[in-house]
Design a protein around this motif. Structure first.
Motif, short mmCIF file in Angstrom:
data_model
loop_
_atom_site.label_atom_id
_atom_site.label_comp_id
_atom_site.label_asym_id
_atom_site.label_seq_id
_atom_site.Cartn_x
_atom_site.Cartn_y
_atom_site.Cartn_z
N LEU A 48 -1.21 6.97 6.38
CA LEU A 48 -2.51 7.00 5.70
C LEU A 48 -2.31 6.56 4.26
O LEU A 48 -1.30 6.90 3.63
N PRO A 49 -3.25 5.80 3.71
CA PRO A 49 -3.15 5.41 2.30
C PRO A 49 -3.10 6.64 1.42
O PRO A 49 -3.82 7.62 1.65
N TYR A 78 -10.14 10.40 9.52
CA TYR A 78 -9.22 9.97 8.45
C TYR A 78 -9.86 8.87 7.62
O TYR A 78 -9.74 8.86 6.39
N GLN A 99 -12.21 10.23 5.13
CA GLN A 99 -11.52 10.91 4.03
C GLN A 99 -10.96 9.93 3.00
O GLN A 99 -11.00 10.21 1.80
N VAL A 100 -10.43 8.81 3.45
CA VAL A 100 -9.75 7.89 2.52
C VAL A 100 -10.64 6.76 2.03
O VAL A 100 -10.26 6.01 1.13
N THR A 148 0.85 -1.19 0.00
CA THR A 148 0.00 0.00 0.00
C THR A 148 0.88 1.24 0.00
O THR A 148 1.78 1.35 0.83
#
Length: 125
Positions: A122-123, A85, A88-89, A69
């Protein structure tokens, strides 16, 4: 007449020649015989023990090593949460709870609690 006493070692059995005692086996269990009920109990215990081992072996799962990832490093600011978060992702239609679980796993966190100044991954997408 005097009573004659026989020591346990000198006892004889009908199937043995006169004056010879029967061997008692390695554990002293010579001549031990199981009744029908004893055999049933012995078989039931063997089935239960082997069933427990087979049941444990049936629960093994294999998984793939996972896909890499692409991530970005983010420093937590005041008021930011892991759930924020995740929203968002998350991809359209993706369950936010699954994204939170992925973020916990990605960052090796034991809870969703974050502290200000903490860095998390985060991704990138």
């Amino acid at each position: 007449m005097a009573a004659m006493t026989v020591s346990p070692a000198a006892r004889t059995f009908p199937s043995a020649p006169r004056g010879v005692s029967m061997p008692h086996g390695a554990f002293g269990l010579g001549g031990l015989r199981l009744t029908v009920r004893g055999r049933v109990v012995l078989i039931a215990v063997a089935v239960l023990v082997s069933g427990a081992f087979l049941g444990l072996g049936g629960r093994a799962f294999a998984s793939d090593p996972g896909r890499p990832t692409e991530v970005t490093v983010h420093t937590v600011a005041p008021g930011e949460t892991l759930w924020g978060y995740a929203r968002q992702v998350a991809a359209p239609g993706e369950d936010v709870r699954d994204v939170v679980a992925h973020l916990l796993d990605l960052n090796e966190l034991s809870s969703v609690a974050l502290t200000v100044g903490q860095t998390i991954l985060l991704p990138a997408a």
